[in-house]
Structure formats: C-alpha cells, structure tokens
Motif scaffolding. Structure first.
Motif, mmCIF file in Angstrom:
data_model
loop_
_atom_site.group_PDB
_atom_site.id
_atom_site.type_symbol
_atom_site.label_atom_id
_atom_site.label_comp_id
_atom_site.label_asym_id
_atom_site.label_seq_id
_atom_site.Cartn_x
_atom_site.Cartn_y
_atom_site.Cartn_z
ATOM 1 N N SER A 89 0.830 -1.194 0.000
ATOM 2 C CA SER A 89 0.000 0.000 0.000
ATOM 3 C C SER A 89 0.870 1.251 0.000
ATOM 4 C CB SER A 89 -0.922 0.012 1.214
ATOM 5 O OG SER A 89 -0.182 0.225 2.402
ATOM 6 N N THR A 90 0.256 2.376 -0.334
ATOM 7 C CA THR A 90 0.932 3.669 -0.284
ATOM 8 C C THR A 90 0.092 4.631 0.553
ATOM 9 O OG1 THR A 90 -0.126 4.337 -2.353
ATOM 10 C CG2 THR A 90 2.082 3.383 -2.498
ATOM 11 N N ASP A 91 0.756 5.589 1.176
ATOM 12 C CA ASP A 91 0.092 6.621 1.969
ATOM 13 C C ASP A 91 -0.403 7.690 1.004
ATOM 14 O OD1 ASP A 91 -0.645 8.717 3.608
ATOM 15 O OD2 ASP A 91 1.145 8.647 4.865
ATOM 16 N N VAL A 92 -1.743 7.810 0.870
ATOM 17 C CA VAL A 92 -2.305 8.714 -0.144
ATOM 18 C C VAL A 92 -3.041 9.905 0.462
ATOM 19 C CG1 VAL A 92 -2.498 6.908 -1.883
ATOM 20 C CG2 VAL A 92 -4.414 7.309 -0.313
ATOM 21 N N GLY A 93 -3.132 9.980 1.776
ATOM 22 C CA GLY A 93 -3.821 11.101 2.396
ATOM 23 C C GLY A 93 -3.896 10.948 3.893
ATOM 24 N N ASP A 94 -4.557 11.895 4.533
ATOM 25 C CA ASP A 94 -4.683 11.903 5.995
ATOM 26 C C ASP A 94 -6.133 12.143 6.405
ATOM 27 O OD1 ASP A 94 -1.926 11.616 6.444
ATOM 28 O OD2 ASP A 94 -1.608 13.790 6.333
ATOM 29 N N LEU A 95 -6.534 11.537 7.521
ATOM 30 C CA LEU A 95 -7.748 11.935 8.205
ATOM 31 C C LEU A 95 -7.540 13.309 8.836
ATOM 32 C CD1 LEU A 95 -8.549 8.556 10.015
ATOM 33 C CD2 LEU A 95 -9.624 9.423 7.925
ATOM 34 N N THR A 96 -8.615 13.930 9.304
ATOM 35 C CA THR A 96 -8.482 15.267 9.872
ATOM 36 C C THR A 96 -7.793 15.257 11.236
ATOM 37 O OG1 THR A 96 -10.686 15.164 10.889
ATOM 38 C CG2 THR A 96 -10.540 16.073 8.657
ATOM 39 N N ALA A 97 -7.725 14.090 11.883
ATOM 40 C CA ALA A 97 -7.064 13.982 13.178
ATOM 41 C C ALA A 97 -6.578 12.552 13.360
ATOM 42 C CB ALA A 97 -8.012 14.364 14.313
ATOM 43 N N ILE A 98 -5.587 12.374 14.234
ATOM 44 C CA ILE A 98 -5.147 11.019 14.562
ATOM 45 C C ILE A 98 -6.258 10.321 15.331
ATOM 46 C CG2 ILE A 98 -2.693 11.558 14.523
ATOM 47 C CD1 ILE A 98 -2.771 11.796 17.568
ATOM 48 N N THR A 99 -6.527 9.066 14.985
ATOM 49 C CA THR A 99 -7.648 8.373 15.605
ATOM 50 C C THR A 99 -7.557 6.880 15.378
ATOM 51 O OG1 THR A 99 -10.067 8.366 15.812
ATOM 52 C CG2 THR A 99 -9.173 8.531 13.602
ATOM 53 N N GLY A 100 -8.240 6.125 16.200
ATOM 54 C CA GLY A 100 -8.412 4.684 16.041
ATOM 55 C C GLY A 100 -9.740 4.280 16.642
ATOM 56 N N HIS A 101 -10.130 3.025 16.449
ATOM 57 C CA HIS A 101 -11.367 2.487 17.019
ATOM 58 C C HIS A 101 -12.616 3.217 16.507
ATOM 59 C CE1 HIS A 101 -9.041 0.095 19.865
ATOM 60 N NE2 HIS A 101 -8.388 1.185 20.217
ATOM 61 N N GLY A 102 -12.563 3.764 15.301
ATOM 62 C CA GLY A 102 -13.761 4.296 14.673
ATOM 63 C C GLY A 102 -14.391 3.227 13.804
ATOM 64 N N THR A 103 -15.086 3.647 12.754
ATOM 65 C CA THR A 103 -15.623 2.698 11.792
ATOM 66 C C THR A 103 -15.548 3.282 10.397
ATOM 67 O OG1 THR A 103 -17.432 1.151 11.356
ATOM 68 C CG2 THR A 103 -18.048 3.428 11.864
ATOM 69 N N GLY A 104 -15.477 2.405 9.399
ATOM 70 C CA GLY A 104 -15.419 2.835 8.022
ATOM 71 C C GLY A 104 -16.585 2.288 7.218
ATOM 72 N N VAL A 105 -17.108 3.097 6.302
ATOM 73 C CA VAL A 105 -18.119 2.660 5.353
ATOM 74 C C VAL A 105 -17.746 3.209 3.976
ATOM 75 C CG1 VAL A 105 -19.952 2.510 7.076
ATOM 76 C CG2 VAL A 105 -19.644 4.632 5.813
ATOM 77 N N SER A 106 -18.340 2.638 2.943
ATOM 78 C CA SER A 106 -17.971 2.997 1.576
ATOM 79 C C SER A 106 -19.205 3.228 0.720
ATOM 80 C CB SER A 106 -17.139 1.878 0.933
ATOM 81 O OG SER A 106 -16.011 1.557 1.704
ATOM 82 N N SER A 107 -19.182 4.317 -0.052
ATOM 83 C CA SER A 107 -20.132 4.496 -1.140
ATOM 84 C C SER A 107 -19.441 4.065 -2.429
ATOM 85 C CB SER A 107 -20.582 5.957 -1.227
ATOM 86 O OG SER A 107 -19.539 6.776 -1.747
ATOM 87 N N LEU A 108 -20.079 4.267 -3.564
ATOM 88 C CA LEU A 108 -19.437 3.930 -4.828
ATOM 89 C C LEU A 108 -18.280 4.863 -5.149
ATOM 90 C CD1 LEU A 108 -22.573 3.161 -7.052
ATOM 91 C CD2 LEU A 108 -21.008 1.519 -5.991
ATOM 92 N N THR A 109 -18.279 6.059 -4.572
ATOM 93 C CA THR A 109 -17.301 7.080 -4.958
ATOM 94 C C THR A 109 -16.403 7.559 -3.830
ATOM 95 O OG1 THR A 109 -18.951 8.809 -4.545
ATOM 96 C CG2 THR A 109 -18.781 7.934 -6.806
ATOM 97 N N HIS A 110 -16.780 7.300 -2.567
ATOM 98 C CA HIS A 110 -16.034 7.861 -1.444
ATOM 99 C C HIS A 110 -15.913 6.856 -0.290
ATOM 100 C CE1 HIS A 110 -17.219 11.596 -3.513
ATOM 101 N NE2 HIS A 110 -16.205 12.166 -2.878
ATOM 102 N N GLY A 111 -14.868 7.044 0.493
ATOM 103 C CA GLY A 111 -14.729 6.358 1.766
ATOM 104 C C GLY A 111 -15.118 7.293 2.893
ATOM 105 N N TYR A 112 -15.719 6.728 3.950
ATOM 106 C CA TYR A 112 -16.168 7.515 5.096
ATOM 107 C C TYR A 112 -15.601 6.907 6.378
ATOM 108 C CZ TYR A 112 -19.648 9.534 1.933
ATOM 109 O OH TYR A 112 -20.266 10.174 0.886
ATOM 110 N N HIS A 113 -15.182 7.769 7.304
ATOM 111 C CA HIS A 113 -14.697 7.344 8.614
ATOM 112 C C HIS A 113 -15.510 8.068 9.671
ATOM 113 C CE1 HIS A 113 -12.117 7.173 12.186
ATOM 114 N NE2 HIS A 113 -11.533 6.134 11.640
ATOM 115 N N ALA A 114 -16.063 7.326 10.653
ATOM 116 C CA ALA A 114 -16.933 7.922 11.661
ATOM 117 C C ALA A 114 -16.505 7.516 13.061
ATOM 118 C CB ALA A 114 -18.382 7.502 11.427
#
Length: 229
Positions: A89-114
């Motif tokens: 893998s390659t590092d392609v971007g950053d979340l807005t803050a350092i974090t863990g233990h969230g959750t991820g979901v996906s649409s057809l066009t975007h990834g989401y982290h909550a």
C-alpha cells in the motif's frame, strides 16, 4: 485483534491487526470466495497497526487511522492498495485527526470514517477517484469509540459503540445519506444488548454486526442485528 476487512466480488482482504503479545502487523492477506482455502500474503501496509478501519472502492482497498507501535501512537494516515495484484500500500492522504477504534463505510465514490478514539463524532469523507486528505463533512449523534459500520448503495450506517463513561454503550443504529454531507439520524436499534467493537458486513439488502463486547466487558459471538436498508 482489531483488524478490518475489504473485498471485491471474488476476493476478501484482511490487513494489519495484533496478537496477544502486542505485536502489530502490516500484512495484507487475500482469500478467494469461490473455494475454501487459506489466505495468501499479497503485500504490506505502510505501518503495522491495529484498531484501524477499512474501506473499499471497485479497484482498491483503504486502511485509515489505527494504533501503531514503534513509534507508538494513533495515526491519521490513509493507506491505499490495488486489488488483484501483489503490491504494498501507499500513503495517499490523511484523516483530519489522529484516531483509532472508529468505523469505516464505503459508497461507490467515497470512503467515510466515523467516530473513534479519542472519542469523537466526526464523519470524514475522502474521494476514491483522486488521492487526497479526508474532510470533516458531518457528525454522528454522539462521540463514541468502537462503533461498527455498514453500507447500502445510498446510505452509511453507524451501529453501537461506547461513550466516555465507563460501561456506557449504545444500541442505536444511525444512518447518513451519501448524496448529501449531512449529520446522521437515529434509524433503528440493535436487537440485542448494547455493545461495541466486533465487526460488521453488508449484503445488497441488509447490514449485519457480529461479536463485540457488552457493557460489562464480556465478549459476544452472536449476530446482533439484521436491518433492511
């Protein structure tokens, strides 16, 4: 512990995670759906980590955030790797803050982290079509760690999770619309006890959460809800 999965129509992928000794791994494993066979090591992520979140586009898998070792700490990195190839893998971007233990979901066009630790209520969004940082586009109803996420074609679902107060878990299922950057709304409740962590998956018509821990810290093995999108 605390690894996450991605997938295509023909293969499942699992990456990272840790063992009982606290060793954190950076391996990307792949296994076929068509046959009952072992996974194979097809690449590495940029850091060994656990407690991260996985998202999938039609062509790539993504690993966002998590907790790393050496140096120890939470991460904000978004890793990306190509499905169908043996490559790191390659590092392609950053979340807005350092974090863990969230959750991820996906649409057809975007990834989401909550959500995530330190407990927050952000819904972050990043594009699959171009590499770049995530942006804070909306909020879930309360700060929490350890929620689980499911996806339909039109909505993301955030299920359960734990609050800052010890022993305080949620059984709510929240829903947010992919087409509009708007806050989540309370959609339904899980059918069993309040819990956090565990894992989740989605079919074309339903979302499922499996396992996790309840308010007393006991591990669970059941499928706790099946909600029609």
């Amino acid at each position: 512990h605390c690894c996450d999965g991605m997938g295509t129509e023909t293969y499942g992928y699992a990456s990272n995670g840790s063992n009982d000794n606290g060793t954190r791994f950076n391996v990307i494993d792949r296994f076929p759906y068509a046959s009952d066979s072992d996974a194979t090591d097809v690449g590495d992520t940029t850091r060994g980590r656990d407690s991260y979140n996985g998202m999938s586009s039609s062509t790539h898998g993504y690993a966002a955030g998590g907790y790393a070792f050496s140096p120890t700490g939470y991460l904000n990195t978004i890793d990306k790797f190509l499905f169908g190839s043996s490559a790191n893998s390659t590092d392609v971007g950053d979340l807005t803050a350092i974090t863990g233990h969230g959750t991820g979901v996906s649409s057809l066009t975007h990834g989401y982290h909550a959500g995530g630790w330190a407990t927050n209520n952000r819904i972050e969004k990043f594009s699959f079509s171009s590499d770049g940082n995530a942006s804070d586009v909306a909020d879930i109803l309360s700060t929490r760690r350890g929620p689980r996420g499911c996806s339909s074609a039109t909505h993301g679902y955030v299920c359960g999770g734990g609050l800052d107060t010890p022993g305080s878990h949620l059984n709510s299922i929240e829903r947010f619309h992919f087409a509009t950057d708007s806050d989540s709304a309370d959609w339904a409740d899980m059918t069993e006890t309040k819990r956090s962590y565990g894992t989740a998956c989605s079919s074309a018509t339903h979302g499922f959460t499996l396992g996790g821990t309840d308010e007393t810290g006991n591990s669970k093995t059941s499928i706790v809800f099946s909600v029609k999108h």
